[in-house]
Design an enzyme around this catalytic site. Structure first.
Site, PDB file in Angstrom:
ATOM      1  N   ASN A  14      24.875  12.422 -13.476  1.00 36.60           N
ATOM      2  CA  ASN A  14      25.479  13.384 -12.548  1.00 36.60           C
ATOM      3  C   ASN A  14      24.439  13.698 -11.472  1.00 36.60           C
ATOM      4  O   ASN A  14      23.465  14.391 -11.739  1.00 36.60           O
ATOM      5  CB  ASN A  14      25.864  14.647 -13.342  1.00 36.60           C
ATOM      6  CG  ASN A  14      26.257  15.810 -12.457  1.00 36.60           C
ATOM      7  OD1 ASN A  14      26.511  15.646 -11.260  1.00 36.60           O
ATOM      8  ND2 ASN A  14      26.316  16.999 -13.042  1.00 36.60           N
ATOM      9  N   TRP A  15      24.657  13.153 -10.292  1.00 38.24           N
ATOM     10  CA  TRP A  15      23.661  13.319  -9.219  1.00 38.24           C
ATOM     11  C   TRP A  15      23.696  14.716  -8.601  1.00 38.24           C
ATOM     12  O   TRP A  15      22.838  15.067  -7.814  1.00 38.24           O
ATOM     13  CB  TRP A  15      23.874  12.262  -8.129  1.00 38.24           C
ATOM     14  CG  TRP A  15      23.328  10.899  -8.488  1.00 38.24           C
ATOM     15  CD1 TRP A  15      22.892  10.491  -9.734  1.00 38.24           C
ATOM     16  CD2 TRP A  15      23.141   9.792  -7.609  1.00 38.24           C
ATOM     17  NE1 TRP A  15      22.455   9.196  -9.659  1.00 38.24           N
ATOM     18  CE2 TRP A  15      22.600   8.738  -8.380  1.00 38.24           C
ATOM     19  CE3 TRP A  15      23.398   9.582  -6.250  1.00 38.24           C
ATOM     20  CZ2 TRP A  15      22.296   7.486  -7.824  1.00 38.24           C
ATOM     21  CZ3 TRP A  15      23.095   8.326  -5.698  1.00 38.24           C
ATOM     22  CH2 TRP A  15      22.547   7.306  -6.476  1.00 38.24           C
ATOM     23  N   LYS A  16      24.721  15.498  -8.924  1.00 39.80           N
ATOM     24  CA  LYS A  16      24.869  16.844  -8.332  1.00 39.80           C
ATOM     25  C   LYS A  16      24.802  16.730  -6.801  1.00 39.80           C
ATOM     26  O   LYS A  16      25.220  15.729  -6.249  1.00 39.80           O
ATOM     27  CB  LYS A  16      23.826  17.797  -8.911  1.00 39.80           C
ATOM     28  CG  LYS A  16      23.822  17.758 -10.446  1.00 39.80           C
ATOM     29  CD  LYS A  16      23.039  18.865 -11.074  1.00 39.80           C
ATOM     30  CE  LYS A  16      23.138  18.738 -12.594  1.00 39.80           C
ATOM     31  NZ  LYS A  16      22.521  19.833 -13.310  1.00 39.80           N
ATOM     32  N   HIS A 100      32.021  21.668 -14.844  1.00 39.92           N
ATOM     33  CA  HIS A 100      30.566  21.752 -15.017  1.00 39.92           C
ATOM     34  C   HIS A 100      30.147  23.219 -14.901  1.00 39.92           C
ATOM     35  O   HIS A 100      30.719  23.965 -14.097  1.00 39.92           O
ATOM     36  CB  HIS A 100      29.852  20.898 -13.969  1.00 39.92           C
ATOM     37  CG  HIS A 100      28.389  20.760 -14.246  1.00 39.92           C
ATOM     38  ND1 HIS A 100      27.493  21.753 -13.936  1.00 39.92           N
ATOM     39  CD2 HIS A 100      27.678  19.773 -14.835  1.00 39.92           C
ATOM     40  CE1 HIS A 100      26.280  21.376 -14.332  1.00 39.92           C
ATOM     41  NE2 HIS A 100      26.363  20.167 -14.870  1.00 39.92           N
ATOM     42  N   GLU A 102      27.811  24.597 -13.453  1.00 38.71           N
ATOM     43  CA  GLU A 102      27.433  25.021 -12.095  1.00 38.71           C
ATOM     44  C   GLU A 102      28.676  25.343 -11.264  1.00 38.71           C
ATOM     45  O   GLU A 102      28.646  26.240 -10.414  1.00 38.71           O
ATOM     46  CB  GLU A 102      26.568  23.927 -11.438  1.00 38.71           C
ATOM     47  CG  GLU A 102      25.167  23.936 -12.043  1.00 38.71           C
ATOM     48  CD  GLU A 102      24.445  22.601 -12.027  1.00 38.71           C
ATOM     49  OE1 GLU A 102      24.857  21.696 -11.282  1.00 38.71           O
ATOM     50  OE2 GLU A 102      23.459  22.479 -12.774  1.00 38.71           O
ATOM     51  N   GLU A 170      27.164  21.023 -22.874  1.00 31.89           N
ATOM     52  CA  GLU A 170      25.970  21.272 -22.078  1.00 31.89           C
ATOM     53  C   GLU A 170      25.591  22.751 -22.177  1.00 31.89           C
ATOM     54  O   GLU A 170      26.147  23.590 -21.454  1.00 31.89           O
ATOM     55  CB  GLU A 170      26.221  20.925 -20.611  1.00 31.89           C
ATOM     56  CG  GLU A 170      26.567  19.480 -20.364  1.00 31.89           C
ATOM     57  CD  GLU A 170      26.213  19.054 -18.951  1.00 31.89           C
ATOM     58  OE1 GLU A 170      25.415  18.130 -18.802  1.00 31.89           O
ATOM     59  OE2 GLU A 170      26.716  19.674 -17.993  1.00 31.89           O
ATOM     60  N   GLY A 176      18.548  21.482 -16.546  1.00 31.04           N
ATOM     61  CA  GLY A 176      17.505  21.513 -15.521  1.00 31.04           C
ATOM     62  C   GLY A 176      16.281  22.327 -15.898  1.00 31.04           C
ATOM     63  O   GLY A 176      15.436  22.611 -15.046  1.00 31.04           O
ATOM     64  N   SER A 214      18.836  18.501 -19.869  1.00 35.58           N
ATOM     65  CA  SER A 214      17.446  18.043 -19.977  1.00 35.58           C
ATOM     66  C   SER A 214      17.273  16.784 -20.826  1.00 35.58           C
ATOM     67  O   SER A 214      16.250  16.611 -21.490  1.00 35.58           O
ATOM     68  CB  SER A 214      16.550  19.167 -20.485  1.00 35.58           C
ATOM     69  OG  SER A 214      16.508  20.226 -19.530  1.00 35.58           O
ATOM     70  N   GLY A 235      21.527  14.842 -15.672  1.00 40.19           N
ATOM     71  CA  GLY A 235      21.383  15.291 -14.292  1.00 40.19           C
ATOM     72  C   GLY A 235      20.131  14.699 -13.656  1.00 40.19           C
ATOM     73  O   GLY A 235      20.110  13.564 -13.193  1.00 40.19           O
TER      74      GLY A 235
HETATM   75  P1  PGA Z   1      19.912  18.004 -16.360  1.00 36.17           P
HETATM   76  O1  PGA Z   1      21.438  18.313 -15.964  1.00 36.17           O
HETATM   77  O2  PGA Z   1      19.900  16.670 -17.069  1.00 36.17           O
HETATM   78  O3  PGA Z   1      19.174  17.960 -15.048  1.00 36.17           O
HETATM   79  O4  PGA Z   1      19.466  19.097 -17.250  1.00 36.17           O
HETATM   80  C1  PGA Z   1      22.493  17.974 -16.819  1.00 36.17           C
HETATM   81  C2  PGA Z   1      23.809  18.352 -16.188  1.00 36.17           C
HETATM   82  O5  PGA Z   1      23.911  19.437 -15.603  1.00 36.17           O
HETATM   83  O6  PGA Z   1      24.784  17.586 -16.258  1.00 36.17           O
END
Ligand code: PGA
Length: 253
Positions: A14-16, A100, A102, A170, A176, A214, A235
């Site tokens: 997931n490149w966000k 997600h 976020e 998640e 992150g 992470s 991510g």
């Molecule tokens: P991260 O994000 O691997 O940077 O912790 C995971 C995600 O939000 O899908």
């Protein structure tokens, strides 16, 4: 690999909100590594909307699939700035991440809206990756399983099945941050999700349940070995082909 060898794992990046056209180089690099050293899992990259169609060209003919990070609940219409699941599919993607944390936090998305988005994704022929997970505060209050239960029940669209949905667990506090739950904690939540899925749908025992938060090369092997973990949602470590490939190594052992 866990206790569910009949489920083909999925490792999704997931490149966000990261990536310009120059980042397509990372896809070309990933493509050559994956094509020469195939992992025993499905591989997916979810770039921002702006790169999906060019990514589809770059990855044409490879095993690497593409997905979006969101979609609108409606097929088309007066929704300025939004992108429908039909548009995502039309660009060459086959998955859409929905719900997600976020988006739940930044855009106030409810589980009911997530369900509608997942339904739209499925209606456009996409597989919906539905995200659930507790905050640190909820974990500290001992509410992890009840939060997961209600997010799952309310976010799953009617008639979802193992072919049309993937669940991503998640923990919000692990995203992150470099923090991850212990293998035992992951096992507990994934077993709970498996039980919920089995009671909510006929094909619940075959739905892929990804762990996200992470994940990196150094911890992927241990996390992917946990029972009922059928892959990862990644991510930060998905942005560079070499980092992402290190995670895919968990499925080359
Ligand atoms: P991260 O994000 O691997 O940077 O912790 C995971 C995600 O939000 O899908």
């Amino acid at each position: 690999m866990g206790d569910t060898p009949h489920i083909r794992p999925l490792v999704a990046g997931n490149w966000k909100m990261n990536g310009l056209r120059a980042s397509l180089e990372q896809l070309s690099a990933l493509k050559s590594i994956v094509q020469t050293d195939l992992p025993q899992c499905d591989v997916l990259i979810c770039p921002p909307f702006t790169l999906i169609s060019q990514a589809a060209i770059a990855l044409n003919g490879t095993v690497i699939a593409l997905g979006s990070q969101d979609c609108h609940a409606n097929t088309s219409g007066a929704h300025t700035g939004d992108v429908s699941a039909d548009m995502v599919a039309d660009m060459g993607a086959s998955y859409a991440i929905v719900g997600h944390s976020e988006r739940r936090a930044d855009h106030g998305e409810s589980s009911e809206l997530v369900s509608a988005k997942a339904q739209a994704a499925i209606g456009s022929g996409l597989t919906a990756i539905i995200c659930v997970g507790e905050t640190q505060q909820q974990r500290d209050a001992g509410e992890t399983l009840s939060v997961i239960e209600s997010q799952l029940k309310d976010s799953l669209p009617p008639r979802a099945n193992a072919g049309s949905v993937v669940i991503a667990y998640e923990p919000v506090w692990a995203i992150g941050t470099g923090l991850t739950p212990s293998a035992d904690d992951v096992a507990e939540v994934h077993a709970y999700i498996r039980g919920q899925l089995e009671s909510l749908m006929d094909t619940g025992s075959s739905v892929r349940i990804l762990y996200g938060g992470s994940v990196k090369a150094a911890n992927a092997g241990e996390l992917m070995d946990v029972a009922n973990v059928n892959g990862a949602l990644v991510g930060g470590a998905s942005l560079k082909a070499s980092d992402f490939n290190g995670i895919l190594d968990a499925y080359r052992r």
